[in-house]
Write an enzyme that holds these catalytic residues in place. Structure first.
Site, PDB file in Angstrom:
ATOM      1  N   GLU A 155      -4.758 -10.712 -12.479  1.00 37.18           N
ATOM      2  CA  GLU A 155      -3.327 -11.021 -12.813  1.00 37.18           C
ATOM      3  C   GLU A 155      -2.689 -11.687 -11.538  1.00 37.18           C
ATOM      4  O   GLU A 155      -3.039 -11.082 -10.342  1.00 37.18           O
ATOM      5  CB  GLU A 155      -2.711  -9.532 -12.882  1.00 37.18           C
ATOM      6  CG  GLU A 155      -3.293  -8.778 -14.153  1.00 37.18           C
ATOM      7  CD  GLU A 155      -3.003  -7.484 -14.106  1.00 37.18           C
ATOM      8  OE1 GLU A 155      -2.433  -6.848 -13.288  1.00 37.18           O
ATOM      9  OE2 GLU A 155      -3.347  -6.552 -15.218  1.00 37.18           O
ATOM     10  N   LEU A 213      -1.257  -9.163 -18.374  1.00 35.13           N
ATOM     11  CA  LEU A 213      -1.411  -7.596 -17.783  1.00 35.13           C
ATOM     12  C   LEU A 213      -2.135  -6.702 -18.605  1.00 35.13           C
ATOM     13  O   LEU A 213      -1.566  -5.811 -19.297  1.00 35.13           O
ATOM     14  CB  LEU A 213       0.025  -6.933 -17.471  1.00 35.13           C
ATOM     15  CG  LEU A 213       0.933  -8.058 -16.643  1.00 35.13           C
ATOM     16  CD1 LEU A 213       2.058  -7.302 -16.421  1.00 35.13           C
ATOM     17  CD2 LEU A 213       0.140  -8.311 -15.232  1.00 35.13           C
ATOM     18  N   PHE A 247      -4.125  -3.561  -8.282  1.00 37.92           N
ATOM     19  CA  PHE A 247      -4.270  -2.223  -7.500  1.00 37.92           C
ATOM     20  C   PHE A 247      -5.378  -1.350  -8.314  1.00 37.92           C
ATOM     21  O   PHE A 247      -5.524  -1.357  -9.528  1.00 37.92           O
ATOM     22  CB  PHE A 247      -3.091  -1.540  -7.538  1.00 37.92           C
ATOM     23  CG  PHE A 247      -2.063  -2.020  -6.679  1.00 37.92           C
ATOM     24  CD1 PHE A 247      -1.812  -1.677  -5.276  1.00 37.92           C
ATOM     25  CD2 PHE A 247      -0.927  -3.078  -7.321  1.00 37.92           C
ATOM     26  CE1 PHE A 247      -0.798  -2.129  -4.602  1.00 37.92           C
ATOM     27  CE2 PHE A 247      -0.164  -3.510  -6.514  1.00 37.92           C
ATOM     28  CZ  PHE A 247      -0.082  -3.214  -4.837  1.00 37.92           C
ATOM     29  N   ILE A 271      -7.488   0.392 -12.314  1.00 33.44           N
ATOM     30  CA  ILE A 271      -9.034   0.219 -12.998  1.00 33.44           C
ATOM     31  C   ILE A 271      -9.198   1.324 -14.040  1.00 33.44           C
ATOM     32  O   ILE A 271     -10.182   1.146 -14.897  1.00 33.44           O
ATOM     33  CB  ILE A 271     -10.259   0.270 -12.100  1.00 33.44           C
ATOM     34  CG1 ILE A 271     -11.391  -0.352 -12.616  1.00 33.44           C
ATOM     35  CG2 ILE A 271     -10.168   1.672 -11.498  1.00 33.44           C
ATOM     36  CD1 ILE A 271     -12.440  -0.387 -11.664  1.00 33.44           C
ATOM     37  N   HIS A 331      -0.151   3.418  -6.798  1.00 36.59           N
ATOM     38  CA  HIS A 331      -0.796   2.253  -5.846  1.00 36.59           C
ATOM     39  C   HIS A 331      -1.532   2.609  -4.809  1.00 36.59           C
ATOM     40  O   HIS A 331      -1.626   1.862  -4.041  1.00 36.59           O
ATOM     41  CB  HIS A 331       0.480   1.431  -5.576  1.00 36.59           C
ATOM     42  CG  HIS A 331       1.097   0.768  -6.874  1.00 36.59           C
ATOM     43  ND1 HIS A 331       2.068   1.617  -7.818  1.00 36.59           N
ATOM     44  CD2 HIS A 331       1.184  -0.431  -7.607  1.00 36.59           C
ATOM     45  CE1 HIS A 331       2.518   0.833  -8.871  1.00 36.59           C
ATOM     46  NE2 HIS A 331       1.844  -0.523  -8.702  1.00 36.59           N
TER      47      HIS A 331
END
Length: 707
Positions: A36, A65, A90, A94, A136
């Site tokens: 991204e 995204l 970030f 995942i 994050h």
């Protein structure tokens, strides 16, 4: 393999990783990168992919995204015979693509009746200490340990990222490459040195080997070995230094490039000979990589261990955004130091009640029982009092010398105050109070204190003056940051008889040169860093501009051109200091400014970062800003201002209107020391450094850390 010329400044980890990716793409014609916002000019959230889409436009793709979609496409490319690298913006995200890693990529290696190579690397920026909050800042490494046909790596300041990534792609199994975000602005270690007093050696292979860090002259002996993945290296090394300084103990570090499967063979002799072993990781406890390391150690060297493997993790909590709370949750240097010290039995606090005799048989005097005073220090020149934000140690608890005890808030920063001596803490001032400089905050006693009620908070007088003027519709109370700004401005206008001069500089040549330099190096910087560098370059020729008045006849010139830079991202105006500007590259200065902006967002400056400037630069890059009249930050003598880059048209040689990019540079100066003619000369020299090719080339190359 990425190399750096001996004798130059080591690159930032982010720059090193960017160069490694460029080298891989030049060498691997079937390599693709997906993620991204990875394309130029953005170059990814942390600028790691900057320049790749420009150099390899057909093989670098910015995607929608959808982590599941990105990983599915990349896995398909790898399965079809290409190679793929995925950037997860970030590492927390995942989790949205976990199914593609677990049930597609890793299983595709062996579920077709034969071994099928799946050359896929998933890059994951992970970790906290950046104020990014719960979603994050996580370290999800433990969730991927033990998956068949999935290799795990972690970025470190020791290992060549190009060699690690290249090897991971050649292994034929998918891999996850974790990159702790705190490393990006750190420099690589090299030439066998890991900071003052410590050296390192590389053991094993490039893709699965280890970095062994040890105090100089103590390679063969270790009281404790700390196994630390790349993101924990600096915290573990700081703890090792503290344990050496305070207890004379030799603490070594071992840092692997590959987390799983873990190859212990190169370091087993070191581990078997250590007194104690600790494993540190930023993730939370339970099913961890550290537990897997301990299991392997118990299998291999059980008979050599003198005690259980110490497993250290962050608190079982979400990760707060507020810096003082985040630091309490995440595993840090102090946690590591305390845990190792306690487990090894190196530090036992004194016992006994008030009035009892000390171990020496000498009765403690009343004066000794009063302990050591902890008073409010002078943290800056703007404030006469500071807010007690938080006590970091419980009342009555034992405190080691130099341990953080209390957080004080100045008008610009929150500063942790350390204990001047060891002892039991007796608080005097409660949280929320605002004691003045020199006031007694607490005592450090040789015996546990009695329970004492905190000093009562003074009530505001219940008096309303009868002025006859109608009350306001609303009242706005200035926050502490703005109060500090007000104090500085008032002091400047009260004490400094300032002059002001402005000059216009053409910046076409500078902006074009900066663009070329960005393409060459992959680093991100612009005109603000160049102006800061140009200002500092005047230190030798105009030393008085970098001084402060001692008295009416004497100016103290700074030892180096330390430049304060205005930073305002909506949480208040700060002027942190870029130190030793003349010795630093543009990329280095750019990294420092980015770090300042992040700290301004979280209001996480230390007092040391805001003090010591010799001159300041006011940056005002917002479009439409033509001219800025800065103030002089007492006790400095000058502040330079830079407006936004504008465009004006001039007649070319053939009479055709030609656009020229310009910027206005202003200088506010203390007229007691500096006269108008000198101010013009100073600004003219800055202008020349931005416009004249030879001067500009010298400015851009000075301090360069390009290989």
């Amino acid at each position: 393999m990425t190399t750096v010329a001996v004798g130059t400044v080591a690159p930032r980890v982010a720059e090193h990783l960017n160069r490694a990716l460029h080298t891989l793409f030049r060498n691997e014609e079937r390599l693709h990168l997906l993620g991204e916002d990875v394309s130029d000019p953005y170059g990814g959230a942390f600028k790691i992919t900057k320049g790749l889409s420009t150099g390899f436009p057909d093989r670098v793709l910015s995607t929608p995204l959808s982590e599941g979609g990105i990983l599915g496409v990349a896995g398909g490319l790898a399965l079809a015979g290409d190679k793929a690298i995925v950037e997860i913006m970030f590492g927390d995200f995942i989790a949205l693509g976990f199914d593609q890693v677990l049930n597609f990529a890793s299983k595709s290696v062996s579920m077709y009746g034969r071994e099928v190579p799946v050359p896929l690397v998933v890059r994951c920026p992970v970790g906290g200490n950046r104020g990014y909050g719960p979603t994050h800042s996580q370290s999800p490494q433990k969730h991927f340990v033990g998956i068949p046909n999935l290799a795990l790596y972690e970025l470190s300041p020791y290992h060549d990222a190009g060699a690690v990534l290249g090897s991971a792609l050649k292994q034929g199994v998918p891999a996850v490459f974790f990159e702790d975000k705190v490393l990006y602005t750190r420099r690589m270690y090299r030439d066998g040195r890991a900071g003052d007093g410590y050296r390192y050696e590389m053991l094993g292979t490039a893709d699965s080997g280890w970095a062994h860090t040890f105090p100089e002259g103590e390679r063969a002996t270790a009281d404790v070995i700390v196994i630390a993945p790349g993101g924990m290296v600096h915290r573990a090394l700081d703890a090792a230094r503290a344990l050496r300084d305070e207890h004379g103990r030799s603490v070594h570090l071992l840092t692997p490039s590959r987390l799983y499967p873990l190859d212990l063979e190169p370091v087993l002799p070191l581990l078997a000979g250590a007194g104690r072993i600790a494993v540190v990781e930023e993730g939370t406890a339970g099913g961890t990589w550290g537990a897997e390391v301990a299991r392997l150690l118990y299998e291999r060297i059980w008979s050599s261990l003198t005690g259980p493997v110490i497993l250290l993790n962050s608190a079982d909590s979400i990760i707060p955004t507020a810096p003082h709370l985040e630091s309490r949750v995440l595993l840090g240097r102090d946690h590591i130091e305390a845990a190792v010290r306690t487990s090894a039995g190196w530090d036992v606090p004194p016992q006994g009640a008030a009035g009892e005799q000390a171990a020496s048989g000498v009765r403690l005097t009343d004066e000794a029982l009063e302990g050591v005073a902890l008073t409010v220090p002078k943290l800056n020149n703007n404030d006469t009092s500071y807010l007690v934000v938080e006590w970091l140690v419980e009342d009555g608890a034992w405190v080691d010398e130099d341990a953080d005890v209390v957080s004080l808030e100045t008008s610009k920063a929150v500063e942790d105050i350390t204990a001047p001596a060891s002892g039991y803490l007796q608080r005097i001032v409660p949280e929320g109070e605002e004691p003045g400089v020199g006031a007694l905050l607490a005592r450090l006693l040789p015996q546990p204190p009695g329970q004492a009620a905190p000093a009562p908070r003074a009530a505001a007088p219940d008096v309303v003056p009868a002025t006859g003027i109608p009350g306001p519709a609303a009242v706005h109370t200035l926050d502490r940051a703005q109060q500090g700004t007000a104090a500085v401005v008032a002091k400047s206008h009260r004490e400094v008889p300032a002059g002001f001069t402005v000059i216009r500089a053409d910046v076409d040549a500078a902006l074009d040169a900066l663009g070329r330099l960005e393409e060459e190096t992959g680093a991100a910087f612009g005109l603000p860093e160049t102006v800061i560098k140009a200002v500092a370059a005047g230190y030798e020729e105009f030393p008085l501009f970098f001084g402060s008045l001692v008295d009416e006849r004497t100016v103290a010139v700074a030892d180096a051109p330390h430049v304060g830079v205005t930073v305002d991202v909506g949480g208040g105006l700060y002027v942190p200091v870029v130190r030793d500007v003349a010795e630093r590259s543009l990329a280095d200065i750019a990294d420092t400014l980015m770090d300042f902006r992040m700290k301004a967002l979280t209001q996480d400056f230390s007092a040391a970062e805001l003090n010591g400037g010799a001159i300041s630069v006011s940056l005002n890059p917002d479009p439409g800003v033509v001219l800025v009249h800065p103030i002089v930050l007492w006790p400095q003598l000058c502040m330079v201002s830079m407006g936004a880059v504008g465009e004006e048209y001039r007649a070319g040689q053939d009479g055709t209107p030609t656009p020229v990019r310009t910027v206005h540079l202003g200088l506010a100066y203390d007229h007691r020391v500096i006269n108008g003619r000198d101010a013009v000369l100073f600004l003219t020299r800055i202008k020349a450094r931005l416009e004249q090719p030879d001067e500009l080339r010298t400015l851009l190359e000075d301090g360069s850390d390009r290989p």
